[in-house]
Structures are given as structure tokens and as C-alpha cells.
Design an enzyme around this catalytic site. Structure first.
Site, PDB file in Angstrom:
ATOM      1  N   THR A 172       0.847  -1.185   0.000  1.00  0.00           N
ATOM      2  CA  THR A 172       0.000   0.000   0.000  1.00  0.00           C
ATOM      3  C   THR A 172       0.886   1.240   0.000  1.00  0.00           C
ATOM      4  O   THR A 172       1.857   1.314   0.757  1.00  0.00           O
ATOM      5  CB  THR A 172      -0.940   0.034   1.218  1.00  0.00           C
ATOM      6  OG1 THR A 172      -1.835  -1.089   1.155  1.00  0.00           O
ATOM      7  CG2 THR A 172      -1.763   1.309   1.243  1.00  0.00           C
ATOM      8  N   PHE A 174       1.241   5.134   0.773  1.00  0.00           N
ATOM      9  CA  PHE A 174       0.687   6.173   1.637  1.00  0.00           C
ATOM     10  C   PHE A 174       1.343   7.504   1.300  1.00  0.00           C
ATOM     11  O   PHE A 174       2.509   7.543   0.902  1.00  0.00           O
ATOM     12  CB  PHE A 174       0.960   5.856   3.112  1.00  0.00           C
ATOM     13  CG  PHE A 174       0.304   4.605   3.617  1.00  0.00           C
ATOM     14  CD1 PHE A 174      -0.884   4.657   4.323  1.00  0.00           C
ATOM     15  CD2 PHE A 174       0.884   3.356   3.391  1.00  0.00           C
ATOM     16  CE1 PHE A 174      -1.486   3.505   4.811  1.00  0.00           C
ATOM     17  CE2 PHE A 174       0.295   2.197   3.866  1.00  0.00           C
ATOM     18  CZ  PHE A 174      -0.901   2.270   4.572  1.00  0.00           C
TER      19      PHE A 174
END
Length: 310
Positions: A172, A174
Site C-alpha cells: 500500500t 501512503f
């Protein structure tokens, strides 16, 4: 430094904030993305760390919508490997578990684990770390949750099965958001001094500069996030993208989002990267002429890429 994130203590977003800025920061958990964005404006946080993209599930569209509505700009990014663990109460065992709670996305990313254990009942929850907290609070040795290792450490859980996600290539991305100037090209990650709202923001930028100098050798690859709207005419998208290609600017990502209140009209989000800010500025000057609205949402150093072997 106070950094807001969506979720409860032990969430992947909190782990990403610590990965980017170090353990000395104060994390500010918020229940929703909307409240996490409000935390900065309310003076409860100096910055916000938010997920924008998962390598399996795609973009986090709510974050893009809120970013466009806010006065926050992207000053850094970090990529977190996502590892899901089955976490239970002390004294529990995998063979005794009957139900598993977690965020729906986490449950979906562990499909093969549930295929191998067909008797387990899946329970959707608001948050991965929050599901661990609830399981531990109830003390039910027949219940478990799926979350990151940090959640097990914070709430005193026991890892019953490690790395149960389907794919190893699960990451992921960010972004770190701070209030301040985000239009134009200057030093990557530097908000305008006239609009920086707190000493905490300055501290964050200084910390980022130090860490980037430690991790990267010049020239740094810069990424820019753009939001643009196009005229309703043939070739409008091609005209907006062509300057990037002609000037050697790498287009990493493009996607569209509906414009609220204007049915069938769309906002385009672009991520581009380059080592040459002069070329990037020249491309933006040309793109402006091909769009009805162009906004720079952030200019920052690209995060180090990960692979399954790193």
C-alpha cells in the site's frame, strides 16, 4: 509531531507513519477518512498520513476526493508491505477458532486461507486493528482477527497463523499531507513558509529531508500528483497528455473520478515522475493550455520501490 491517520492504534496507516517519520512522532487515530482530514484543520494534528493506492485493490477513492476538497498538499510518500496475520487471545489455537473478523478488504485478500479452513465464519469489521482490539476485549478464545503484527503487539494478541495473505506482492502506498502551498515547482516536500500552519509542519519537513538524504543518492526522482479537468471536445485528453510524452516525463498513473454535482463530468488524477524539474515545469505550462482546470496536489521524492524479496 502529531500525525493523524484513519483507523485505530496498530493500523497499517499508523505503521506507515512510523516507517516514514520514525517512532518519535505522536499518532492521532481517527475513525474515518473525513475526520482524519479534519484533524489538521481543527488543530489536533500537524499532518495526515493517508493510503492512496493498494497494489491489489487499486486506488482509495475517498482519499482522492477529500484531498481535492482540502488545502493539504502531498510532501512525501512511503510504501508499506502488507502482511496479514491471524491474531487471537492468549491460550487460543488455530484449531479452536470458529470466527474471524477484519476489514472486508483484508478478509478478501486472505481467500486461500479461508478455502483451506472452510469452517471459519468471516465477520466484516470497520478496521483491521480495531477487530483485534475487540477480540481481545471479549476474551473469546474461539474468535480471531486479521491484522498486522503491530496490532498483536499493542493489544497483547497471539499470532496463530503468519502471513496468510494470498499474494506476497501486496503493498500500500501512503502519502503525507500537510497544510501549505502545493502549486508550482520548488524543492520537493517543502511547503511555503507563509502558509505552513505550525512548528510541527516545519519539524516534519526537516525530518523528511534528513531521511531522504540518508536513503537516496542524487539526483532524486521526483513525483508529482496532478488533478485536471478537460474541455468537452475531441482530443482533449490526448492534448493534455502529449506534453509529458514529448518532454520525456514518465506518466505513472491516470484515473478519473466523477465531479460532484456535475453528472457525467470527470476529474482526472495523474501521477508523473522525472529527475528534471525544468522539463516538468515546461510540460505543465503546456498542459495548462489544454485543460479547463489544473491543480498540483504535491511534488515530492519518490519512495523506494519494494519487491517480494526485499
Amino acid at each position: 509531531m502529531r500525525v493523524a491517520f484513519q483507523g485505530e492504534p496498530g493500523a497499517f496507516s499508523e505503521a506507515a507513519a512510523i516507517q516514514l517519520l520514525g517512532p518519535a512522532i505522536t499518532t492521532v487515530p481517527r475513525a474515518t477518512f473525513d475526520s482524519a482530514f479534519r484533524a489538521v484543520g481543527e488543530g489536533q494534528a500537524d499532518a495526515l498520513l493517508a493510503p492512496v493506492e493498494n497494489s491489489l485493490a487499486g486506488s482509495v477513492v475517498r482519499v482522492y476526493d477529500l484531498l481535492l476538497e482540502s488545502n493539504l498538499g502531498i510532501v512525501a510518500e512511503t510504501i508499506l508491505p502488507i502482511e496479514h496475520h491471524l491474531i487471537g487471545c492468549p491460550g487460543s489455537s488455530l484449531s479452536g477458532i470458529r470466527s474471524v473478523a477484519s476489514h472486508p478488504m483484508a478478509l478478501a485478500q486472505c481467500e486461500q486461507f479461508f478455502v483451506a479452513h472452510p469452517d471459519l465464519r468471516r465477520i466484516p469489521a470497520e478496521d483491521t486493528a480495531g477487530s483485534v482490539r475487540e477480540v481481545l476485549a471479549k476474551g473469546d478464545t474461539h474468535a480471531a482477527a486479521i491484522a498486522g503484527r503491530r496490532a498483536a503487539e499493542i493489544y497483547g494478541g497471539v499470532i496463530l497463523a503468519s502471513e496468510i495473505q494470498d499474494g506476497v506482492e501486496n503493498f500500500t502506498r501512503f502519502v503525507l499531507l500537510v497544510p501549505g502551498q502545493r502549486d508550482g515547482i520548488g524543492h520537493a516536500g517543502a511547503p511555503d513558509s507563509a502558509t505552513s500552519s505550525s512548528l510541527g509542519v516545519t519539524d516534519i519537513v526537516v525530518e523528511l529531508r534528513v531521511r531522504q538524504m540518508e536513503l537516496q543518492s542524487p539526483p532524486a526522482v521526483l513525483k508529482m500528483c496532478l488533478a485536471l479537468r478537460l474541455a468537452h471536445q475531441p482530443g482533449a485528453l490526448l492534448a493534455a497528455l502529449e506534453p509529458f510524452s514529448r518532454l520525456g516525463i514518465n506518466l505513472l498513473k491516470i484515473e478519473s473520478r466523477p465531479i460532484h454535482g456535475r453528472p457525467w463530468e470527470y476529474q482526472f488524477f495523474l501521477d508523473v515522475e522525472t529527475e528534471d524539474t525544468d522539463r516538468l515545469k515546461a510540460a505543465l505550462d503546456q498542459v495548462k493550455g489544454a485543460t479547463s482546470d489544473l491543480r498540483v496536489l504535491g511534488l515530492y521524492a519518490a519512495a523506494r520501490s519494494f519487491s517480494a524479496k526485499t
